[in-house]
Design a protein around this motif. Structure first.
Motif, PDB file in Angstrom:
ATOM      1  N   ILE A   1     -23.614  10.527  -4.068  1.00  0.00           N
ATOM      2  CA  ILE A   1     -23.173  10.042  -5.378  1.00  0.00           C
ATOM      3  C   ILE A   1     -23.688   8.619  -5.614  1.00  0.00           C
ATOM      4  CG2 ILE A   1     -21.143   9.339  -6.721  1.00  0.00           C
ATOM      5  CD1 ILE A   1     -19.670  11.746  -5.359  1.00  0.00           C
ATOM      6  N   ALA A   2     -23.573   7.777  -4.589  1.00  0.00           N
ATOM      7  CA  ALA A   2     -24.049   6.393  -4.716  1.00  0.00           C
ATOM      8  C   ALA A   2     -25.561   6.357  -4.938  1.00  0.00           C
ATOM      9  CB  ALA A   2     -23.669   5.594  -3.476  1.00  0.00           C
ATOM     10  N   LEU A   3     -26.298   7.184  -4.198  1.00  0.00           N
ATOM     11  CA  LEU A   3     -27.758   7.227  -4.361  1.00  0.00           C
ATOM     12  C   LEU A   3     -28.156   7.802  -5.717  1.00  0.00           C
ATOM     13  CD1 LEU A   3     -28.822   8.326  -0.770  1.00  0.00           C
ATOM     14  CD2 LEU A   3     -29.016   6.053  -1.794  1.00  0.00           C
ATOM     15  N   THR A   4     -27.404   8.774  -6.199  1.00  0.00           N
ATOM     16  CA  THR A   4     -27.662   9.336  -7.525  1.00  0.00           C
ATOM     17  C   THR A   4     -27.432   8.276  -8.604  1.00  0.00           C
ATOM     18  OG1 THR A   4     -27.107  11.573  -6.815  1.00  0.00           O
ATOM     19  CG2 THR A   4     -26.960  11.123  -9.177  1.00  0.00           C
ATOM     20  N   ALA A   5     -26.363   7.512  -8.456  1.00  0.00           N
ATOM     21  CA  ALA A   5     -26.093   6.424  -9.410  1.00  0.00           C
ATOM     22  C   ALA A   5     -27.207   5.380  -9.345  1.00  0.00           C
ATOM     23  CB  ALA A   5     -24.740   5.789  -9.114  1.00  0.00           C
TER      24      ALA A   5
ATOM     25  N   VAL B   1     -33.941  11.611  -0.797  1.00  0.00           N
ATOM     26  CA  VAL B   1     -32.844  11.422   0.154  1.00  0.00           C
ATOM     27  C   VAL B   1     -31.614  12.209  -0.286  1.00  0.00           C
ATOM     28  CG1 VAL B   1     -31.273   9.713   1.178  1.00  0.00           C
ATOM     29  CG2 VAL B   1     -33.709   9.201   0.964  1.00  0.00           C
ATOM     30  N   VAL B   2     -31.307  12.182  -1.576  1.00  0.00           N
ATOM     31  CA  VAL B   2     -30.169  12.956  -2.084  1.00  0.00           C
ATOM     32  C   VAL B   2     -30.390  14.444  -1.801  1.00  0.00           C
ATOM     33  CG1 VAL B   2     -28.958  13.705  -4.179  1.00  0.00           C
ATOM     34  CG2 VAL B   2     -29.471  11.287  -3.839  1.00  0.00           C
TER      35      VAL B   2
ATOM     36  N   VAL C   1     -28.718  19.119   4.258  1.00  0.00           N
ATOM     37  CA  VAL C   1     -28.281  18.925   5.641  1.00  0.00           C
ATOM     38  C   VAL C   1     -26.761  18.746   5.720  1.00  0.00           C
ATOM     39  CG1 VAL C   1     -28.493  17.407   7.643  1.00  0.00           C
ATOM     40  CG2 VAL C   1     -30.504  17.982   6.302  1.00  0.00           C
ATOM     41  N   ARG C   2     -26.181  18.021   4.775  1.00  0.00           N
ATOM     42  CA  ARG C   2     -24.751  17.725   4.720  1.00  0.00           C
ATOM     43  C   ARG C   2     -24.189  17.316   6.082  1.00  0.00           C
ATOM     44  NH1 ARG C   2     -22.258  22.839   2.084  1.00  0.00           N
ATOM     45  NH2 ARG C   2     -23.191  23.631   3.960  1.00  0.00           N
TER      46      ARG C   2
END
Length: 158
Positions: A87-91, A143-144, A150-151
């Motif tokens: 979520i942080a990387l998407t933002a 990366v997202v 992989v989660r």
């Protein structure tokens, strides 16, 4: 319902983020050519089209986190570290696109018709810097994507 939401989330990511990634990656090289005065190949029209693709699909891309949150809620993983990181990387990717890439594309578009080889120096490192920001955007999405597949530490088994 989870499989449906996950399918829509993945399809939205492919349909929305894929075109932005490709169009944004093509833009800096095309801008360099147009600024150098080799716009004979329809460079200005191509630049406008690439920018439009980025803008339109950025709006469509809102569906990706919307369905992502619905899927995460359905899976019960909203508090998992891999998801919070995603979520942080998407933002961050959205910020790079909305605050760095799209405005710089527009600035270059606004300057291209008035430029020629003589004015190339006035644009400084515009296309190069834009290419760098686009690379950052692409790496964030890569990366997202890996985190989504992989989660790390996930026990959902889906």
């Amino acid at each position: 319902m989870t499989k449906f939401l996950l399918s829509i989330h993945v399809l939205a990511a492919i349909v929305a983020i894929g075109p932005i990634t490709v169009a944004a990656s093509m833009f800096p090289a095309r801008a360099r050519r147009a600024l150098a005065g080799s716009g004979a190949d329809g460079g200005f029209a191509v630049l406008r089209t690439l920018h439009r693709i980025c803008r339109v699909y950025a709006a469509v891309g809102i569906a990706v986190p919307v369905f992502g949150f619905a899927t995460a809620h359905s899976l019960g993983v909203l508090g998992d570290a891999w998801l919070i990181t995603s979520i942080a990387l998407t933002a961050a990717a959205a910020g790079v696109l909305g605050l760095l890439i799209l405005p710089r594309q527009q600035r270059l578009l606004d300057s291209v018709p008035n430029s020629g080889p003589a004015n190339l120096g006035s644009h400084g490192s515009g296309p190069a810097r834009l290419a760098m920001y686009t690379g950052v955007f692409n790496v964030l999405w890569a990366v997202v994507t890996v985190l989504m597949i992989v989660r790390p530490g996930s026990t959902t088994g889906v």
